[in-house]
Design a protein around this motif. Structure first.
Motif, PDB file in Angstrom:
ATOM      1  N   ILE A  46       0.840  -1.202   0.000  1.00 42.85           N
ATOM      2  CA  ILE A  46       0.000   0.000   0.000  1.00 42.85           C
ATOM      3  C   ILE A  46       0.875   1.251   0.000  1.00 42.85           C
ATOM      4  CG2 ILE A  46      -0.168   0.148   2.532  1.00 42.85           C
ATOM      5  CD1 ILE A  46      -3.128   1.001   2.120  1.00 42.85           C
ATOM      6  N   LYS A  47       0.403   2.254  -0.704  1.00 44.28           N
ATOM      7  CA  LYS A  47       1.110   3.534  -0.762  1.00 44.28           C
ATOM      8  C   LYS A  47       0.194   4.634  -0.246  1.00 44.28           C
ATOM      9  CE  LYS A  47       3.968   6.485  -3.674  1.00 44.28           C
ATOM     10  NZ  LYS A  47       4.750   6.552  -4.918  1.00 44.28           N
ATOM     11  N   VAL A  48       0.722   5.467   0.629  1.00 45.26           N
ATOM     12  CA  VAL A  48      -0.035   6.600   1.153  1.00 45.26           C
ATOM     13  C   VAL A  48       0.200   7.791   0.234  1.00 45.26           C
ATOM     14  CG1 VAL A  48      -0.348   8.178   3.089  1.00 45.26           C
ATOM     15  CG2 VAL A  48       0.150   5.754   3.516  1.00 45.26           C
ATOM     16  N   SER A  49      -0.863   8.281  -0.376  1.00 41.33           N
ATOM     17  CA  SER A  49      -0.737   9.400  -1.313  1.00 41.33           C
ATOM     18  C   SER A  49      -0.565  10.710  -0.530  1.00 41.33           C
ATOM     19  CB  SER A  49      -1.981   9.483  -2.206  1.00 41.33           C
ATOM     20  OG  SER A  49      -3.116   9.849  -1.445  1.00 41.33           O
ATOM     21  N   PRO A  50      -0.151  11.795  -1.210  1.00 40.04           N
ATOM     22  CA  PRO A  50      -0.033  13.085  -0.522  1.00 40.04           C
ATOM     23  C   PRO A  50      -1.362  13.470   0.130  1.00 40.04           C
ATOM     24  CG  PRO A  50       0.987  13.207  -2.677  1.00 40.04           C
ATOM     25  CD  PRO A  50       0.272  11.884  -2.617  1.00 40.04           C
ATOM     26  N   ILE A  51      -1.293  14.014   1.312  1.00 35.42           N
ATOM     27  CA  ILE A  51      -2.506  14.340   2.064  1.00 35.42           C
ATOM     28  C   ILE A  51      -3.206  15.561   1.480  1.00 35.42           C
ATOM     29  CG2 ILE A  51      -3.309  15.237   4.290  1.00 35.42           C
ATOM     30  CD1 ILE A  51      -1.507  13.347   5.668  1.00 35.42           C
ATOM     31  N   PHE A  52      -4.516  15.480   1.400  1.00 40.61           N
ATOM     32  CA  PHE A  52      -5.329  16.624   1.000  1.00 40.61           C
ATOM     33  C   PHE A  52      -5.715  17.385   2.269  1.00 40.61           C
ATOM     34  CE2 PHE A  52      -6.247  13.240  -2.110  1.00 40.61           C
ATOM     35  CZ  PHE A  52      -5.846  13.874  -3.276  1.00 40.61           C
ATOM     36  N   SER A  53      -5.400  18.678   2.309  1.00 44.35           N
ATOM     37  CA  SER A  53      -5.753  19.491   3.473  1.00 44.35           C
ATOM     38  C   SER A  53      -5.795  20.955   3.067  1.00 44.35           C
ATOM     39  CB  SER A  53      -4.731  19.285   4.606  1.00 44.35           C
ATOM     40  OG  SER A  53      -3.469  19.816   4.235  1.00 44.35           O
ATOM     41  N   ASN A  54      -6.310  21.790   3.973  1.00 44.29           N
ATOM     42  CA  ASN A  54      -6.313  23.222   3.667  1.00 44.29           C
ATOM     43  C   ASN A  54      -4.905  23.786   3.843  1.00 44.29           C
ATOM     44  OD1 ASN A  54      -5.973  23.851   6.478  1.00 44.29           O
ATOM     45  ND2 ASN A  54      -8.174  23.563   6.762  1.00 44.29           N
ATOM     46  N   ILE A  87       1.459  14.227  10.201  1.00 48.34           N
ATOM     47  CA  ILE A  87       0.384  13.228  10.214  1.00 48.34           C
ATOM     48  C   ILE A  87       0.640  12.166   9.151  1.00 48.34           C
ATOM     49  CG2 ILE A  87      -2.076  12.864   9.805  1.00 48.34           C
ATOM     50  CD1 ILE A  87      -2.536  15.656  11.054  1.00 48.34           C
ATOM     51  N   ALA A  88       1.100  12.580   7.973  1.00 45.99           N
ATOM     52  CA  ALA A  88       1.406  11.624   6.902  1.00 45.99           C
ATOM     53  C   ALA A  88       2.499  10.657   7.335  1.00 45.99           C
ATOM     54  CB  ALA A  88       1.826  12.367   5.633  1.00 45.99           C
ATOM     55  N   ASN A  89       3.553  11.181   7.951  1.00 42.94           N
ATOM     56  CA  ASN A  89       4.651  10.321   8.411  1.00 42.94           C
ATOM     57  C   ASN A  89       4.180   9.345   9.484  1.00 42.94           C
ATOM     58  OD1 ASN A  89       6.452  11.602   6.691  1.00 42.94           O
ATOM     59  ND2 ASN A  89       7.177  13.026   8.244  1.00 42.94           N
ATOM     60  N   LYS A  90       3.336   9.834  10.396  1.00 40.71           N
ATOM     61  CA  LYS A  90       2.823   8.967  11.459  1.00 40.71           C
ATOM     62  C   LYS A  90       1.926   7.877  10.885  1.00 40.71           C
ATOM     63  CE  LYS A  90       2.507   7.798  15.758  1.00 40.71           C
ATOM     64  NZ  LYS A  90       3.687   7.335  16.510  1.00 40.71           N
ATOM     65  N   LEU A  91       1.120   8.225   9.893  1.00 37.10           N
ATOM     66  CA  LEU A  91       0.242   7.238   9.250  1.00 37.10           C
ATOM     67  C   LEU A  91       1.062   6.116   8.610  1.00 37.10           C
ATOM     68  CD1 LEU A  91      -2.515   6.254   8.242  1.00 37.10           C
ATOM     69  CD2 LEU A  91      -2.262   7.811   6.285  1.00 37.10           C
ATOM     70  N   VAL A  92       2.124   6.477   7.905  1.00 43.47           N
ATOM     71  CA  VAL A  92       2.991   5.471   7.279  1.00 43.47           C
ATOM     72  C   VAL A  92       3.626   4.576   8.342  1.00 43.47           C
ATOM     73  CG1 VAL A  92       5.120   5.132   5.963  1.00 43.47           C
ATOM     74  CG2 VAL A  92       3.465   6.859   5.214  1.00 43.47           C
ATOM     75  N   TYR A 105       4.449   2.286   1.721  1.00 43.16           N
ATOM     76  CA  TYR A 105       5.306   3.297   1.113  1.00 43.16           C
ATOM     77  C   TYR A 105       4.713   4.694   1.288  1.00 43.16           C
ATOM     78  CZ  TYR A 105       6.401  -1.100  -1.242  1.00 43.16           C
ATOM     79  OH  TYR A 105       6.691  -2.417  -1.491  1.00 43.16           O
ATOM     80  N   GLY A 106       5.568   5.655   1.580  1.00 45.09           N
ATOM     81  CA  GLY A 106       5.151   7.045   1.645  1.00 45.09           C
ATOM     82  C   GLY A 106       5.039   7.608   0.240  1.00 45.09           C
ATOM     83  N   TYR A 107       4.460   8.807   0.133  1.00 45.38           N
ATOM     84  CA  TYR A 107       4.210   9.377  -1.187  1.00 45.38           C
ATOM     85  C   TYR A 107       5.492   9.718  -1.945  1.00 45.38           C
ATOM     86  CZ  TYR A 107       5.106  14.034   0.775  1.00 45.38           C
ATOM     87  OH  TYR A 107       5.695  15.130   1.375  1.00 45.38           O
ATOM     88  N   LYS A 108       6.618   9.860  -1.236  1.00 43.51           N
ATOM     89  CA  LYS A 108       7.876  10.179  -1.906  1.00 43.51           C
ATOM     90  C   LYS A 108       8.583   8.929  -2.438  1.00 43.51           C
ATOM     91  CE  LYS A 108       8.988  14.510   0.456  1.00 43.51           C
ATOM     92  NZ  LYS A 108       9.993  15.228   1.268  1.00 43.51           N
ATOM     93  N   SER A 112       5.136   2.045  -6.310  1.00 44.67           N
ATOM     94  CA  SER A 112       3.750   2.466  -6.495  1.00 44.67           C
ATOM     95  C   SER A 112       2.785   1.803  -5.522  1.00 44.67           C
ATOM     96  CB  SER A 112       3.291   2.193  -7.930  1.00 44.67           C
ATOM     97  OG  SER A 112       3.396   0.804  -8.218  1.00 44.67           O
ATOM     98  N   GLY A 113       2.993   0.534  -5.189  1.00 52.25           N
ATOM     99  CA  GLY A 113       2.070  -0.169  -4.302  1.00 52.25           C
ATOM    100  C   GLY A 113       0.878  -0.717  -5.055  1.00 52.25           C
ATOM    101  N   ASP A 114       0.299  -1.801  -4.547  1.00 49.61           N
ATOM    102  CA  ASP A 114      -0.893  -2.402  -5.167  1.00 49.61           C
ATOM    103  C   ASP A 114      -2.138  -1.599  -4.816  1.00 49.61           C
ATOM    104  OD1 ASP A 114       0.630  -4.701  -6.094  1.00 49.61           O
ATOM    105  OD2 ASP A 114       0.658  -5.335  -3.998  1.00 49.61           O
ATOM    106  N   LEU A 115      -2.135  -1.017  -3.617  1.00 50.37           N
ATOM    107  CA  LEU A 115      -3.260  -0.221  -3.141  1.00 50.37           C
ATOM    108  C   LEU A 115      -2.784   1.194  -2.842  1.00 50.37           C
ATOM    109  CD1 LEU A 115      -4.645  -2.833  -0.573  1.00 50.37           C
ATOM    110  CD2 LEU A 115      -5.512  -2.428  -2.885  1.00 50.37           C
ATOM    111  N   VAL A 116      -3.704   2.134  -2.948  1.00 53.20           N
ATOM    112  CA  VAL A 116      -3.400   3.532  -2.633  1.00 53.20           C
ATOM    113  C   VAL A 116      -4.361   3.992  -1.549  1.00 53.20           C
ATOM    114  CG1 VAL A 116      -3.345   5.898  -3.494  1.00 53.20           C
ATOM    115  CG2 VAL A 116      -2.554   4.035  -4.960  1.00 53.20           C
TER     116      VAL A 116
END
Length: 197
Positions: A46-54, A87-92, A105-108, A112-116
């Protein structure tokens, strides 16, 4: 004469020195207790994509709200890094520790990972009442689990949590936000464990 000149010099230099209050930097690093029993998905990565936020969560400024519409920044408190990055780093890290997947995998990462896993931070803030004597920590985070190859949405989940802070100040808000985020990350592992893949 020398004494007079020395006294004037001391006066001038002491008048120019100004003491500014120090700024306290706070980290987002919640304690996460992972469930003992959970379904494993070792055949998928699984790959964590860049976080969407304000935009406010992409800087180190620590924002807070007052009432329904007003928002400000603390002047003597800040984040040590942007909340979205922490938060992204902690999630990974949490997903990696959970051992749910073959790889995390982190977004960097070039992999690619099988799941996103998409994460949207809709709200991550300390909210004060108009009198300023009470505050709540609020978290609203949404997730989408997507199959990389087909682009198919496998599952989605929203977590909304509110907690009254122990103290109506920045430190109280940081403590409560870390507790709530820890709960959200724990719930996320449970949700991913039960999602059909």
């Amino acid at each position: 004469m020398k004494i007079v000149l020395l006294a004037i010099a001391v006066f001038l230099f002491s008048g120019c020195s100004v003491t500014y209050p120090s700024v306290t930097d706070y980290r987002i690093d919640p304690q996460v207790e992972l469930p003992v029993k959970q379904n494993r998905c070792k055949k998928h990565s699984i790959k964590v994509s860049p976080i969407f936020s304000n935009v406010s969560l992409s800087s180190t400024a620590m924002r807070y709200s007052v009432g329904r519409y007003k928002e400000y920044s603390f002047t003597q408190s800040a984040w040590s890094d942007s909340p979205s990055r922490m938060i992204a780093n902690k999630l990974v890290n949490v997903l990696d520790d959970s051992a749910l997947f073959d790889g995390v995998y982190g977004y960097k990462s070039s992999k690619s990972g099988d799941l996103v896993l998409e994460m949207s931070i809709n709200e991550f803030i300390q909210s004060f009442n108009e009198a300023g004597d009470r505050s709540d920590a609020k978290i609203d985070i949404s997730f989408n689990l997507i199959e990389k190859k087909s682009g198919k949405l496998i599952a989605s989940k929203n977590f909304f949590k509110v907690m009254k802070t122990k103290t109506a100040d920045a430190e109280g808000g940081v403590e409560a936000l870390n507790i709530l985020l820890g709960e959200v990350l724990e719930d996320t592992v449970v949700w991913l464990s039960g999602s059909e893949r």
